[in-house]
Scaffold this motif. Sequence first.
Motif, PDB file in Angstrom:
ATOM      1  N   GLU A   1      33.404   2.224   6.328  1.00  0.00           N
ATOM      2  CA  GLU A   1      33.911   3.542   6.694  1.00  0.00           C
ATOM      3  C   GLU A   1      34.671   4.131   5.563  1.00  0.00           C
ATOM      4  O   GLU A   1      34.683   5.131   5.396  1.00  0.00           O
ATOM      5  CB  GLU A   1      34.838   3.378   7.774  1.00  0.00           C
ATOM      6  N   ALA A   2      35.425   3.240   4.733  1.00  0.00           N
ATOM      7  CA  ALA A   2      36.249   3.764   3.608  1.00  0.00           C
ATOM      8  C   ALA A   2      35.240   4.226   2.615  1.00  0.00           C
ATOM      9  O   ALA A   2      35.702   5.164   1.765  1.00  0.00           O
ATOM     10  CB  ALA A   2      37.221   2.717   3.107  1.00  0.00           C
ATOM     11  N   VAL A   3      34.264   3.533   2.034  1.00  0.00           N
ATOM     12  CA  VAL A   3      33.404   4.034   1.042  1.00  0.00           C
ATOM     13  C   VAL A   3      32.319   5.177   1.444  1.00  0.00           C
ATOM     14  O   VAL A   3      32.114   6.069   0.614  1.00  0.00           O
ATOM     15  CB  VAL A   3      32.680   2.830   0.573  1.00  0.00           C
ATOM     16  N   TYR A   4      31.868   4.981   2.540  1.00  0.00           N
ATOM     17  CA  TYR A   4      30.662   6.028   3.254  1.00  0.00           C
ATOM     18  C   TYR A   4      31.733   6.917   3.927  1.00  0.00           C
ATOM     19  O   TYR A   4      31.443   6.935   5.279  1.00  0.00           O
ATOM     20  CB  TYR A   4      29.444   5.428   3.641  1.00  0.00           C
ATOM     21  N   THR A   5      32.266   7.958   3.212  1.00  0.00           N
ATOM     22  CA  THR A   5      33.023   9.041   3.935  1.00  0.00           C
ATOM     23  C   THR A   5      32.657  10.240   3.397  1.00  0.00           C
ATOM     24  O   THR A   5      31.901  10.345   2.533  1.00  0.00           O
ATOM     25  CB  THR A   5      34.514   8.467   3.780  1.00  0.00           C
ATOM     26  N   ALA A   6      33.049  11.416   4.175  1.00  0.00           N
ATOM     27  CA  ALA A   6      32.957  12.742   3.798  1.00  0.00           C
ATOM     28  C   ALA A   6      34.236  13.025   2.734  1.00  0.00           C
ATOM     29  O   ALA A   6      35.119  12.709   2.996  1.00  0.00           O
ATOM     30  CB  ALA A   6      32.745  13.444   5.048  1.00  0.00           C
ATOM     31  N   PRO A   7      34.069  14.408   2.100  1.00  0.00           N
ATOM     32  CA  PRO A   7      34.965  15.140   1.444  1.00  0.00           C
ATOM     33  C   PRO A   7      35.818  15.909   2.204  1.00  0.00           C
ATOM     34  O   PRO A   7      36.226  16.997   1.832  1.00  0.00           O
ATOM     35  CB  PRO A   7      34.054  15.489   0.331  1.00  0.00           C
ATOM     36  N   HIS A   8      35.956  15.682   3.242  1.00  0.00           N
ATOM     37  CA  HIS A   8      36.927  16.641   4.351  1.00  0.00           C
ATOM     38  C   HIS A   8      37.594  15.487   5.338  1.00  0.00           C
ATOM     39  O   HIS A   8      37.339  14.605   5.421  1.00  0.00           O
ATOM     40  CB  HIS A   8      36.097  17.486   4.914  1.00  0.00           C
ATOM     41  N   GLY A   9      38.601  16.018   5.828  1.00  0.00           N
ATOM     42  CA  GLY A   9      39.462  15.394   6.723  1.00  0.00           C
ATOM     43  C   GLY A   9      38.687  15.175   8.155  1.00  0.00           C
ATOM     44  O   GLY A   9      37.604  15.645   8.509  1.00  0.00           O
ATOM     45  N   MET A  10      39.283  14.252   9.070  1.00  0.00           N
ATOM     46  CA  MET A  10      38.662  13.966  10.354  1.00  0.00           C
ATOM     47  C   MET A  10      38.547  15.528  11.363  1.00  0.00           C
ATOM     48  O   MET A  10      39.581  16.482  10.987  1.00  0.00           O
ATOM     49  CB  MET A  10      39.496  12.864  11.144  1.00  0.00           C
ATOM     50  N   THR A  11      37.701  15.259  11.902  1.00  0.00           N
ATOM     51  CA  THR A  11      37.613  16.738  12.802  1.00  0.00           C
ATOM     52  C   THR A  11      38.529  16.598  13.957  1.00  0.00           C
ATOM     53  O   THR A  11      38.859  15.619  14.852  1.00  0.00           O
ATOM     54  CB  THR A  11      36.200  16.830  13.673  1.00  0.00           C
ATOM     55  N   LEU A  12      39.571  17.539  14.199  1.00  0.00           N
ATOM     56  CA  LEU A  12      40.648  17.401  15.097  1.00  0.00           C
ATOM     57  C   LEU A  12      40.339  18.194  16.558  1.00  0.00           C
ATOM     58  O   LEU A  12      40.672  18.003  17.420  1.00  0.00           O
ATOM     59  CB  LEU A  12      41.736  18.122  14.462  1.00  0.00           C
ATOM     60  N   SER A  13      39.746  19.368  16.505  1.00  0.00           N
ATOM     61  CA  SER A  13      39.456  20.543  17.308  1.00  0.00           C
ATOM     62  C   SER A  13      38.351  21.542  16.738  1.00  0.00           C
ATOM     63  O   SER A  13      37.684  21.466  15.815  1.00  0.00           O
ATOM     64  CB  SER A  13      40.477  21.175  17.844  1.00  0.00           C
ATOM     65  N   TYR A  14      38.034  22.558  17.650  1.00  0.00           N
ATOM     66  CA  TYR A  14      37.064  23.448  17.519  1.00  0.00           C
ATOM     67  C   TYR A  14      37.740  25.056  17.612  1.00  0.00           C
ATOM     68  O   TYR A  14      38.443  25.024  18.697  1.00  0.00           O
ATOM     69  CB  TYR A  14      35.665  23.344  18.209  1.00  0.00           C
ATOM     70  N   ARG A  15      37.462  25.916  16.968  1.00  0.00           N
ATOM     71  CA  ARG A  15      37.857  27.205  17.260  1.00  0.00           C
ATOM     72  C   ARG A  15      36.699  28.127  17.149  1.00  0.00           C
ATOM     73  O   ARG A  15      36.150  27.841  16.431  1.00  0.00           O
ATOM     74  CB  ARG A  15      39.371  27.657  16.158  1.00  0.00           C
ATOM     75  N   ARG A  16      36.889  29.138  17.883  1.00  0.00           N
ATOM     76  CA  ARG A  16      35.950  30.246  18.089  1.00  0.00           C
ATOM     77  C   ARG A  16      36.205  31.343  16.778  1.00  0.00           C
ATOM     78  O   ARG A  16      37.380  31.708  16.851  1.00  0.00           O
ATOM     79  CB  ARG A  16      35.983  30.890  19.250  1.00  0.00           C
ATOM     80  N   LYS A  17      35.356  31.640  16.091  1.00  0.00           N
ATOM     81  CA  LYS A  17      35.352  32.638  15.020  1.00  0.00           C
ATOM     82  C   LYS A  17      34.230  33.645  15.389  1.00  0.00           C
ATOM     83  O   LYS A  17      33.106  33.188  14.855  1.00  0.00           O
ATOM     84  CB  LYS A  17      35.633  32.106  13.531  1.00  0.00           C
ATOM     85  N   GLY A  18      34.629  34.816  16.017  1.00  0.00           N
ATOM     86  CA  GLY A  18      33.354  35.788  16.137  1.00  0.00           C
ATOM     87  C   GLY A  18      32.585  35.239  17.083  1.00  0.00           C
ATOM     88  O   GLY A  18      32.979  34.589  18.526  1.00  0.00           O
ATOM     89  N   GLU A  19      31.263  35.028  16.824  1.00  0.00           N
ATOM     90  CA  GLU A  19      30.108  34.089  17.611  1.00  0.00           C
ATOM     91  C   GLU A  19      30.161  32.654  17.319  1.00  0.00           C
ATOM     92  O   GLU A  19      29.119  32.135  18.075  1.00  0.00           O
ATOM     93  CB  GLU A  19      28.730  34.986  17.794  1.00  0.00           C
ATOM     94  N   ARG A  20      30.776  32.377  16.664  1.00  0.00           N
ATOM     95  CA  ARG A  20      30.604  30.765  16.164  1.00  0.00           C
ATOM     96  C   ARG A  20      31.825  29.893  16.406  1.00  0.00           C
ATOM     97  O   ARG A  20      32.935  30.410  16.642  1.00  0.00           O
ATOM     98  CB  ARG A  20      30.423  30.618  14.485  1.00  0.00           C
ATOM     99  N   TYR A  21      31.343  28.630  16.506  1.00  0.00           N
ATOM    100  CA  TYR A  21      32.519  27.652  16.698  1.00  0.00           C
ATOM    101  C   TYR A  21      32.553  27.018  15.469  1.00  0.00           C
ATOM    102  O   TYR A  21      31.826  26.238  15.095  1.00  0.00           O
ATOM    103  CB  TYR A  21      32.115  26.816  17.990  1.00  0.00           C
ATOM    104  N   ILE A  22      33.928  26.828  15.015  1.00  0.00           N
ATOM    105  CA  ILE A  22      34.232  25.925  13.588  1.00  0.00           C
ATOM    106  C   ILE A  22      35.009  25.183  13.959  1.00  0.00           C
ATOM    107  O   ILE A  22      36.086  25.044  14.562  1.00  0.00           O
ATOM    108  CB  ILE A  22      35.012  27.245  12.880  1.00  0.00           C
ATOM    109  N   PRO A  23      34.659  23.796  13.052  1.00  0.00           N
ATOM    110  CA  PRO A  23      35.203  22.745  13.344  1.00  0.00           C
ATOM    111  C   PRO A  23      36.581  22.550  12.502  1.00  0.00           C
ATOM    112  O   PRO A  23      36.552  23.361  11.461  1.00  0.00           O
ATOM    113  CB  PRO A  23      34.484  21.545  12.808  1.00  0.00           C
ATOM    114  N   CYS A  24      37.794  22.300  12.990  1.00  0.00           N
ATOM    115  CA  CYS A  24      39.226  22.230  12.336  1.00  0.00           C
ATOM    116  C   CYS A  24      39.275  20.754  11.799  1.00  0.00           C
ATOM    117  O   CYS A  24      39.212  19.806  12.779  1.00  0.00           O
ATOM    118  CB  CYS A  24      40.163  22.495  13.289  1.00  0.00           C
ATOM    119  N   TYR A  25      39.604  20.585  10.561  1.00  0.00           N
ATOM    120  CA  TYR A  25      39.674  19.430   9.997  1.00  0.00           C
ATOM    121  C   TYR A  25      41.129  18.933   9.679  1.00  0.00           C
ATOM    122  O   TYR A  25      41.863  19.927   9.515  1.00  0.00           O
ATOM    123  CB  TYR A  25      39.021  19.217   8.542  1.00  0.00           C
TER     124      TYR A  25
END
Length: 467
Positions: free
Chosen positions: A280-304
């Motif tokens: 998990e430490a080496v195969y990871t993403a360049p962003h933080g963990m997903t905490l929640s989701y918020r609505r922005k217009g007609e889209r839902y955006i993940p919050c990191y």
Amino acid sequence: MRNVQGLEDRWEQYRKVWRRSFRMAQILEGTPLPVDALALTSTYVLAPALGSFVEWVLHEAVKSEKKRLYFLARDGYFPWRAALIFCEEYRLPIECRYLCCSRYSLRLPVFHLDRKAALEYVCRGGIDVTMEKILRRAGLTEEERGEVLRSVSFPFAPEEILPYAALAEIRHRLGECALFLAHMDRHSRGAMPGLAGYLRQEGLLEDAADAVVDSGWVGSMQKTLQDVLTFMGRTRRLEGYYWGLYDLPSGACREEYHTYAFAPEGNLWAKVYFNNCLFEAVYTAPHGMTLSYRRKGERYIPCYGHMEAGQKTFVKKIEDCLLPYIRRFAKTWRGLPDERMLNGDRHVVCKLFEQFMGRPSRSEAEVFGSLPFSDDVLEGKAGQLAAPLTEEELRAHHFLPKLLLMTGRKKGLIRESAWYEGSAVRSGKRVRRHLHQYRLYQAARQLRKMYHFQREREREHEGRATT
């Protein structure tokens, strides 16, 4: 000045393994010697492993006529990037999507649906569990955590590391605390619309033959996703492709969980030499963990969550080694291999990981072992992946049962390492002996897990037969 001789020796050790795969050797032979241990391991171990795993996933998906694959954040980030490259070069009719989620972002919204399961989850064990961590797992704010701690008489300070034996009593007390339950339920109900909107937006309710792709370990993410989607109205069952699974959620259908390197009922030595925390430490993403989701217009955006600059730099260095290999590999072969070649490459990859994870060089132990790591549901204060341990702490990992490891004979005496082999090599003392003893301990531990898994499957089968 870099240790050229040490790098060359390690390169030769890896070369003896990957040259057994004609396809891997075609890409790796003749490549220049990397400048450091990070680049060497990424090029000659992590890149071939990533390519082999993703080819297996795509082969299985084509065979079962899947049309869409969801790669789960964050372990699925590099497999997703590799799958996009393979699908384009191999002209595969599979849509690959990156699904932003985490244990926390999926679990919190369903807590109000099953309080008993929620309490068991937030009061689970782990490395350095504290009251503060438990209450954060339930979504409580700093002010709410303070209110609960004042209203319930816990014999522990908020940041004091809890003994494993105390978790059952804490779970009982929280289950009787109306204030805690009210806060947890409110946060859970508030989080459900965002999660439901995001999953619907990403097409998980559409009539498409799909599956999830993840690292694995116990398959709980697939089970939670299935529960949420069933609550939302999905009738189709969800399948998953995994690097490996040690166990399955209670009541899970075994046929819906597919594994590459090891399965709950077998592959003992692949498990003994494997370290899921290091993976998990080496195969990871360049962003933080997903905490929640918020609505922005007609889209839902993940919050990191937050990710340190040093971690982002590390991910970029890994990416600069992984993706060029995948591109060269895909352009060279231009098609998925047959089952025989897949199995051969899988054997080579497991041997490479046996070297890297189970017998790391001193340079690898220092570079990868110093990575920040937290095994908690919510990331907070992280320790080193391979924590520097004393001789007594090293012995404790293979002579003491798990309960004593988590309790300690005296407060603060025994610490755990997320990557024991790395800690043993970093200690520099009696390394071979520690690694040998730990392998024996892991073999006994995994055999016990396999036995319990088989017994549980038999009981479930008997239960279905009698009904």
